[in-house]
Design a protein around this motif. Structure first.
Motif: not given
Length: 153
Positions: A59-78, A82-85
């Protein structure tokens, strides 16, 4: 579907370790004839135990050396939200994994970006732009302790 015997399991373990083994090398490692090994690999593939083969990249050699984990909360759950996400997650190259989860948030995303500036752009232009996203929590990886796709069995 066939139950896996020890030879099947040995084949799967060896291919997980090194997917570019020749059939002859694989046969020698699992102590079968090349013909029997070929037939087992074909069957394991046909039955869905082997999904495919891929190279592991730096990944570092391809410019993708940083990893992030992201929690996502939705305000609507239809279903539409979900399909669009899901559609956007599947189409976004920076997202390596996206899981709908049970618990205190709706999705857990693993993404690889170049640096914090790239992550900030990804967050604002991609994640927060999605309909239904209420809140995110980000965890930047300081050190990658273990990274494997191998399944222990």
């Amino acid at each position: 579907m066939t139950e896996l015997d020890q030879k099947d399991r040995s084949i799967l373990r060896e291919l997980q370790r090194e997917g570019r083994l020749t059939n002859l090398e694989l046969a020698e490692r699992v102590h079968l004839s090349p013909t029997a090994t070929t037939e087992r690999v074909k069957r394991l593939t046909r039955e869905g135990f082997i999904l495919g083969y891929a190279a592991r990249l730096a990944p570092e050699k391809l410019g993708r050396g940083m990893i992030v984990f992201v929690e996502v909360k939705m305000d609507r759950t239809s279903d539409a939200v979900f399909s669009e996400f899901k559609r956007v997650a599947e189409a976004t190259p920076a997202i390596m994994e996206c899981h709908m989860v049970a618990g205190g948030f709706d999705y857990l995303i693993k993404a690889r970006v170049e640096d914090m500036a790239a992550y900030r752009a990804f967050l604002s232009e991609t994640l927060l732009a999605l309909p239904g996203v209420r809140e995110t929590h980000t965890y930047a990886v300081m050190e990658e302790v273990k990274n494997t796709a191998a399944i222990a069995f």
